[in-house]
Design an enzyme around this catalytic site. Structure first.
Site, PDB file in Angstrom:
ATOM      1  N   GLY A 143      -4.936 -56.866 -13.636  1.00 56.03           N
ATOM      2  CA  GLY A 143      -3.502 -56.805 -14.265  1.00 56.03           C
ATOM      3  C   GLY A 143      -3.383 -55.605 -15.356  1.00 56.03           C
TER       4      GLY A 143
ATOM      5  N   THR B 126       1.102 -64.224 -20.587  1.00 59.62           N
ATOM      6  CA  THR B 126      -0.236 -63.924 -20.806  1.00 59.62           C
ATOM      7  C   THR B 126      -1.076 -64.388 -19.571  1.00 59.62           C
ATOM      8  OG1 THR B 126      -2.120 -63.380 -22.069  1.00 59.62           O
ATOM      9  CG2 THR B 126      -1.068 -65.654 -22.321  1.00 59.62           C
TER      10      THR B 126
ATOM     11  N   GLY C 225     -12.279 -51.975 -14.307  1.00 62.19           N
ATOM     12  CA  GLY C 225     -11.545 -53.213 -13.968  1.00 62.19           C
ATOM     13  C   GLY C 225     -10.558 -52.585 -13.258  1.00 62.19           C
ATOM     14  N   ALA C 226      -9.904 -53.717 -12.436  1.00 67.64           N
ATOM     15  CA  ALA C 226      -8.856 -53.299 -11.476  1.00 67.64           C
ATOM     16  C   ALA C 226      -7.873 -54.339 -11.572  1.00 67.64           C
ATOM     17  CB  ALA C 226      -9.406 -53.038 -10.083  1.00 67.64           C
TER      18      ALA C 226
ATOM     19  N   LYS D   7       1.056 -63.913 -15.333  1.00 71.53           N
ATOM     20  CA  LYS D   7       1.646 -62.800 -14.995  1.00 71.53           C
ATOM     21  C   LYS D   7       2.366 -62.678 -13.490  1.00 71.53           C
ATOM     22  CE  LYS D   7      -0.313 -60.201 -19.149  1.00 71.53           C
ATOM     23  NZ  LYS D   7      -1.083 -59.153 -19.410  1.00 71.53           N
TER      24      LYS D   7
ATOM     25  N   ASP E 120       2.623 -53.662 -21.046  1.00 67.58           N
ATOM     26  CA  ASP E 120       1.280 -53.393 -21.445  1.00 67.58           C
ATOM     27  C   ASP E 120       0.983 -52.102 -21.557  1.00 67.58           C
ATOM     28  OD1 ASP E 120       0.348 -56.164 -21.986  1.00 67.58           O
ATOM     29  OD2 ASP E 120       0.046 -56.474 -19.692  1.00 67.58           O
TER      30      ASP E 120
END
Ligand code: NAP
Length: 243
Positions: free
Chosen positions: A96, A28, A93-94, A32, A68
């Site tokens: 992971g 996590t 958001g951009a 990653k 994910d």
């Protein structure tokens, strides 16, 4: 077993996995990308995302996978009854998580995947991962069937929204990938507009279910996993999570 690993020690954790012959690891934040660089090879999805959330052994080699996106899709379909094919989606958001969601939605035929991010250059990078994706603005959410928050805004319990609720409304599904707190400011605000809204617990459970299948070859005990996740969150947050 949970192993607390300091930022920057992702490669060391993978080396420890080799030394101890640990059978599988879930990875996590913030490890990653470091783990992606430390395994022997990457699955096509993990390579595309540059991020690993699951490590497994195959033929004596450590393989990095990313579940994910599949976990997110399962949560949408199984838990929410939402089929993303042909639907208009907007991702806030951009990083992971956002990238995994963008790729997954594009792969199953979402009609439009709009990426909205604080840093425009990172929005471009995320949108480039899928032919279905493009960079947009918060106002595009008004046209979306699905709005996903893949930023940590709202995680700290402070009443902050990642998007103005004026862009949300009935007929939409809003998914906040945050699961602690269980009811985020975004979920509250979205429900007040008449939109359906849920948190990220479903994605958390389903990404782990995919990992379980990769490690064991067996069907995951989803009910037991959900109950364990709910119990852990309830005891740590002092609030009753609603998946
Ligand atoms: P990340 O790689 O660090 O990306 C964070 C993203 O959020 C970036 O696009 C960043 O924008 C944006 N952001 C951060 N702070 C912001 C702020 N104050 N205002 C506006 N935008 C902000 O993190 P991640 O791994 O993608 O995780 C994102 C969220 O998803 C976290 O809440 C995490 O807990 C959750 N998550 C949930 C699951 C699940 O299973 N439910 C799985 C993975 C992640 P910039 O690009 O401008 O920095």
């Amino acid at each position: 077993m949970a192993f607390p690993v300091a930022a920057g020690e992702g490669r060391a954790a993978v080396d420890a996995m080799r030394a101890f012959r640990v059978e599988g690891l879930s990875v996590t934040m913030p490890h990653k990308a470091d783990v992606a660089a430390a395994v022997d090879r990457l699955s096509p999805t993990a390579e595309r995302l540059g991020a690993v959330n699951t490590v497994l052994w195959r033929s004596g080699a450590l393989v990095g996978e990313n579940t994910d996106g599949d976990g997110f899709l399962d949560a949408l379909r199984v838990d929410e009854g939402f089929e993303p094919e042909g639907r208009r989606c907007l991702v806030l958001g951009a990083g992971g998580a956002a990238r995994a969601v963008v790729v997954a939605l594009g792969a199953v035929g979402a009609a439009d995947v709009v990426v909205v991010n604080r840093s425009p250059e990172r929005a471009e990078v995320a949108a480039a991962l899928s032919p279905a994706a493009r960079v947009g603005v918060p106002g595009d959410a008004g046209e979306a069937d699905l709005v996903v928050n893949a930023t940590p805004v709202g995680m700290d319990g402070v009443d902050r929204l990642p998007i103005d609720a004026v862009h949300l409304g009935s007929g939409q599904l809003v998914v906040d990938l945050i699961y602690r707190p269980a009811i985020t400011p975004l979920i509250e605000a979205a429900r007040a507009t008449g939109a359906a809204a849920t948190n990220g617990l479903g994605m958390l459970i389903h990404q782990a279910a995919h990992a379980f299948r990769l490690w064991t070859g067996e069907d995951p005990p989803l009910e037991a996993m959900s109950a364990a996740a709910l119990a852990a969150l309830t005891s740590s947050a002092g609030r009753s999570p609603t998946p």
